[in-house]
Design a protein around this motif. Structure first.
Motif, PDB file in Angstrom:
ATOM      1  N   ARG A  21       0.870  -0.828   0.032  1.00  0.00           N
ATOM      2  CA  ARG A  21      -0.040  -0.093  -0.298  1.00  0.00           C
ATOM      3  C   ARG A  21       1.033   0.860  -0.227  1.00  0.00           C
ATOM      4  NH1 ARG A  21      -2.603  -0.620   4.479  1.00  0.00           N
ATOM      5  NH2 ARG A  21      -3.765  -2.155   3.443  1.00  0.00           N
ATOM      6  N   PRO A  22       0.796   2.205  -1.075  1.00  0.00           N
ATOM      7  CA  PRO A  22       1.747   3.383  -0.760  1.00  0.00           C
ATOM      8  C   PRO A  22       1.290   4.524   0.259  1.00  0.00           C
ATOM      9  CG  PRO A  22      -0.065   3.520  -2.273  1.00  0.00           C
ATOM     10  CD  PRO A  22      -0.319   2.128  -2.271  1.00  0.00           C
ATOM     11  N   ALA A  23       1.795   4.882   0.815  1.00  0.00           N
ATOM     12  CA  ALA A  23       2.074   5.865   2.054  1.00  0.00           C
ATOM     13  C   ALA A  23       0.984   7.721   1.487  1.00  0.00           C
ATOM     14  CB  ALA A  23       3.087   6.045   2.085  1.00  0.00           C
ATOM     15  N   ALA A  24       0.167   7.329   2.470  1.00  0.00           N
ATOM     16  CA  ALA A  24      -1.378   8.170   2.279  1.00  0.00           C
ATOM     17  C   ALA A  24      -0.543   9.266   1.972  1.00  0.00           C
ATOM     18  CB  ALA A  24      -1.736   8.118   3.339  1.00  0.00           C
ATOM     19  N   ALA A  25      -1.624   9.956   1.150  1.00  0.00           N
ATOM     20  CA  ALA A  25      -1.054  11.239   0.621  1.00  0.00           C
ATOM     21  C   ALA A  25      -1.142  12.721   1.163  1.00  0.00           C
ATOM     22  CB  ALA A  25      -2.034  11.555  -0.603  1.00  0.00           C
ATOM     23  N   GLN A 215      16.679  26.883 -17.861  1.00  0.00           N
ATOM     24  CA  GLN A 215      15.911  26.193 -16.424  1.00  0.00           C
ATOM     25  C   GLN A 215      14.487  26.103 -15.256  1.00  0.00           C
ATOM     26  OE1 GLN A 215      18.190  23.191 -14.554  1.00  0.00           O
ATOM     27  NE2 GLN A 215      16.862  24.121 -12.692  1.00  0.00           N
ATOM     28  N   PRO A 216      13.446  26.442 -16.109  1.00  0.00           N
ATOM     29  CA  PRO A 216      12.347  26.707 -15.572  1.00  0.00           C
ATOM     30  C   PRO A 216      12.636  26.059 -14.415  1.00  0.00           C
ATOM     31  CG  PRO A 216      11.509  26.299 -17.836  1.00  0.00           C
ATOM     32  CD  PRO A 216      12.560  25.266 -17.381  1.00  0.00           C
ATOM     33  N   ASN A 217      12.303  25.958 -13.072  1.00  0.00           N
ATOM     34  CA  ASN A 217      11.967  25.439 -11.873  1.00  0.00           C
ATOM     35  C   ASN A 217      11.052  25.963 -11.181  1.00  0.00           C
ATOM     36  OD1 ASN A 217      14.652  25.537 -11.349  1.00  0.00           O
ATOM     37  ND2 ASN A 217      15.233  26.675 -10.475  1.00  0.00           N
ATOM     38  N   GLY A 218      10.482  24.294 -10.261  1.00  0.00           N
ATOM     39  CA  GLY A 218       9.518  23.507  -9.841  1.00  0.00           C
ATOM     40  C   GLY A 218       9.641  23.437  -8.269  1.00  0.00           C
ATOM     41  N   ILE A 219       8.341  24.257  -7.453  1.00  0.00           N
ATOM     42  CA  ILE A 219       8.449  23.159  -6.479  1.00  0.00           C
ATOM     43  C   ILE A 219       7.835  22.143  -6.909  1.00  0.00           C
ATOM     44  CG2 ILE A 219       7.036  23.811  -4.106  1.00  0.00           C
ATOM     45  CD1 ILE A 219       6.754  26.907  -4.730  1.00  0.00           C
ATOM     46  N   THR A 220       8.219  20.957  -6.016  1.00  0.00           N
ATOM     47  CA  THR A 220       8.752  19.724  -5.993  1.00  0.00           C
ATOM     48  C   THR A 220       8.034  19.015  -4.969  1.00  0.00           C
ATOM     49  OG1 THR A 220      10.777  20.234  -7.038  1.00  0.00           O
ATOM     50  CG2 THR A 220       9.658  17.476  -6.554  1.00  0.00           C
ATOM     51  N   MET A 221       6.562  17.528  -4.997  1.00  0.00           N
ATOM     52  CA  MET A 221       5.763  17.288  -4.267  1.00  0.00           C
ATOM     53  C   MET A 221       5.933  15.151  -4.504  1.00  0.00           C
ATOM     54  SD  MET A 221       3.316  19.272  -5.180  1.00  0.00           S
ATOM     55  CE  MET A 221       3.604  20.416  -5.630  1.00  0.00           C
ATOM     56  N   ARG A 222       5.400  15.113  -3.678  1.00  0.00           N
ATOM     57  CA  ARG A 222       5.825  13.193  -4.414  1.00  0.00           C
ATOM     58  C   ARG A 222       4.243  13.750  -5.339  1.00  0.00           C
ATOM     59  NH1 ARG A 222       6.801  13.421   0.625  1.00  0.00           N
ATOM     60  NH2 ARG A 222       4.477  13.806   1.816  1.00  0.00           N
ATOM     61  N   LYS A 223       4.046  12.084  -5.994  1.00  0.00           N
ATOM     62  CA  LYS A 223       3.778  12.365  -7.151  1.00  0.00           C
ATOM     63  C   LYS A 223       2.047  12.230  -7.073  1.00  0.00           C
ATOM     64  CE  LYS A 223       5.317   8.488  -8.625  1.00  0.00           C
ATOM     65  NZ  LYS A 223       5.527   7.469  -9.813  1.00  0.00           N
ATOM     66  N   ASP A 224       1.619  11.775  -5.569  1.00  0.00           N
ATOM     67  CA  ASP A 224       0.406  11.336  -4.553  1.00  0.00           C
ATOM     68  C   ASP A 224      -0.045  12.756  -3.863  1.00  0.00           C
ATOM     69  OD1 ASP A 224       2.248  11.524  -3.169  1.00  0.00           O
ATOM     70  OD2 ASP A 224       1.183   9.306  -2.280  1.00  0.00           O
ATOM     71  N   GLN A 225       0.284  13.908  -4.010  1.00  0.00           N
ATOM     72  CA  GLN A 225       0.157  14.602  -3.549  1.00  0.00           C
ATOM     73  C   GLN A 225      -0.611  15.878  -4.098  1.00  0.00           C
ATOM     74  OE1 GLN A 225       3.719  16.090  -1.337  1.00  0.00           O
ATOM     75  NE2 GLN A 225       3.192  16.631   0.197  1.00  0.00           N
ATOM     76  N   PHE A 226      -1.688  15.367  -4.634  1.00  0.00           N
ATOM     77  CA  PHE A 226      -2.933  16.058  -5.349  1.00  0.00           C
ATOM     78  C   PHE A 226      -3.505  17.448  -5.044  1.00  0.00           C
ATOM     79  CE2 PHE A 226      -2.445  11.695  -8.097  1.00  0.00           C
ATOM     80  CZ  PHE A 226      -2.047  12.076  -9.263  1.00  0.00           C
ATOM     81  N   ASN A 227      -4.562  17.308  -3.791  1.00  0.00           N
ATOM     82  CA  ASN A 227      -4.551  17.853  -3.092  1.00  0.00           C
ATOM     83  C   ASN A 227      -3.011  19.706  -2.361  1.00  0.00           C
ATOM     84  OD1 ASN A 227      -4.995  18.913  -0.071  1.00  0.00           O
ATOM     85  ND2 ASN A 227      -6.769  19.398  -1.305  1.00  0.00           N
ATOM     86  N   LEU A 228      -2.481  18.490  -2.287  1.00  0.00           N
ATOM     87  CA  LEU A 228      -0.873  19.983  -2.115  1.00  0.00           C
ATOM     88  C   LEU A 228      -0.733  20.541  -3.492  1.00  0.00           C
ATOM     89  CD1 LEU A 228       0.585  21.091   0.303  1.00  0.00           C
ATOM     90  CD2 LEU A 228       2.127  19.518  -0.465  1.00  0.00           C
ATOM     91  N   HIS A 229      -0.701  19.926  -4.705  1.00  0.00           N
ATOM     92  CA  HIS A 229      -0.038  20.186  -5.407  1.00  0.00           C
ATOM     93  C   HIS A 229      -1.271  21.723  -5.970  1.00  0.00           C
ATOM     94  CE1 HIS A 229       0.084  20.303 -10.369  1.00  0.00           C
ATOM     95  NE2 HIS A 229       1.134  20.334  -9.559  1.00  0.00           N
ATOM     96  N   GLN A 230      -2.419  21.516  -6.259  1.00  0.00           N
ATOM     97  CA  GLN A 230      -3.573  22.323  -6.612  1.00  0.00           C
ATOM     98  C   GLN A 230      -2.915  23.245  -6.350  1.00  0.00           C
ATOM     99  OE1 GLN A 230      -6.499  23.722  -5.000  1.00  0.00           O
ATOM    100  NE2 GLN A 230      -6.867  24.665  -6.751  1.00  0.00           N
ATOM    101  N   TRP A 231      -2.582  23.375  -4.710  1.00  0.00           N
ATOM    102  CA  TRP A 231      -2.885  24.775  -3.575  1.00  0.00           C
ATOM    103  C   TRP A 231      -1.899  25.472  -4.359  1.00  0.00           C
ATOM    104  CZ3 TRP A 231       1.210  27.192  -0.609  1.00  0.00           C
ATOM    105  CH2 TRP A 231       0.472  28.374  -0.184  1.00  0.00           C
ATOM    106  N   VAL A 232      -0.531  24.531  -4.383  1.00  0.00           N
ATOM    107  CA  VAL A 232       0.437  25.069  -4.506  1.00  0.00           C
ATOM    108  C   VAL A 232       1.290  25.944  -5.832  1.00  0.00           C
ATOM    109  CG1 VAL A 232       2.930  24.784  -5.160  1.00  0.00           C
ATOM    110  CG2 VAL A 232       1.931  24.285  -2.963  1.00  0.00           C
TER     111      VAL A 232
END
Length: 263
Positions: A21-25, A215-232
């Protein structure tokens, strides 16, 4: 006995499912509930990340990380990183986000998720003035230094393969020093910091040869953090448009924030 064996099989199956089971987002609500966010930063890449006179993390990326925490309304714990351990720290949950001049590439996106760009960095090939290097093909047969796991490393590996002799170093200062001391024939590094380093060491006779990549740089998170990704993404969009991001960029680079692509 038959029922006992069936019970053992069921327990084994559940154990296997637990392992797989993957780690919880990590969501915005979880971060708000905790009241803190751990953000990975570099402190060896001025002016993106430095240690100030008080030996505290400072620089453009650090101020962006603090601005992000301010908009979230939580305490920011800054976690110093090196270029090679950015993804490992993220995937092992040692940090929640990375704000560390992390270039956006399809290869990296197999492991992590990027926000829309919040900065850009110019990657340049440096070498001695006596070296005739005008483009990437001129690096064939040369020993070229790169920080391990960086965009420069990836580009040269994919473009030239075994035709270039890559020397990989664990941080930027080691890479700069390698060229100055003759360990390598050239290096691929960040333009701004490279200019400053070699301007302060004119005895080395080092100059820019050509730009490898903007090179454009992005704030980076884990692949399953969709909720956080939308906020960032919303955060980056907002502070780009209200001028706060540009103000920080001008503070540290003495020029306006460059035009940044979106996706």
């Amino acid at each position: 006995m038959k029922r006992f064996i069936q019970l053992l099989a069921a327990v084994a199956l559940l154990a296997g499912l637990t392992v797989l089971r993957p780690a919880a987002a990590q969501t915005i609500d979880e971060i708000l509930s905790k009241g803190t966010i751990n953000i990975g930063v570099l402190v060896d890449l001025p002016p993106y990340g430095i240690l100030n006179a008080q030996q505290e993390p400072d620089g453009y990326d650090i101020e962006v990380a603090k601005l992000l925490g301010g908009y979230l309304g939580v305490k920011v714990n800054l976690v110093p990183l090196t270029s090679p351990n950015r993804i490992p720290f993220l995937l092992t949950n040692k940090v929640d986000l990375i704000v560390a001049t992390f270039g956006i590439t399809p290869e990296r996106a197999k492991q992590v998720m990027f926000s829309i760009p919040y900065s850009a960095i110019e990657n340049v090939v440096f070498a001695g003035k006596d070296k005739k290097i005008a483009g990437i093909q001129d690096l064939k047969g040369l020993r070229v230094g790169v920080p391990r796991g960086t965009v420069q490393d990836v580009i040269l590996s994919k473009t030239l393969g075994s035709a270039v002799k890559l020397a990989r170093f664990d941080d930027d200062p080691s890479t700069y020093q390698a060229l100055l001391t003759g360990q390598v024939d050239a290096i691929a590094e960040t333009g701004l910091t490279g200019d400053k380093f070699y301007d302060s060491h004119p005895e080395g006779g080092i100059e820019r040869k050509f730009t490898l990549l903007q090179q454009p740089n992005g704030i980076t998170m884990r692949k399953d953090q969709f909720n956080l990704h939308q906020w960032v993404n919303t955060f980056v969009y907002f502070v780009k448009n209200n001028g706060e991001l540009n103000a920080l960029y001008e503070k540290w680079f003495n020029k306006p924030l460059p035009n940044l692509p979106v996706f």
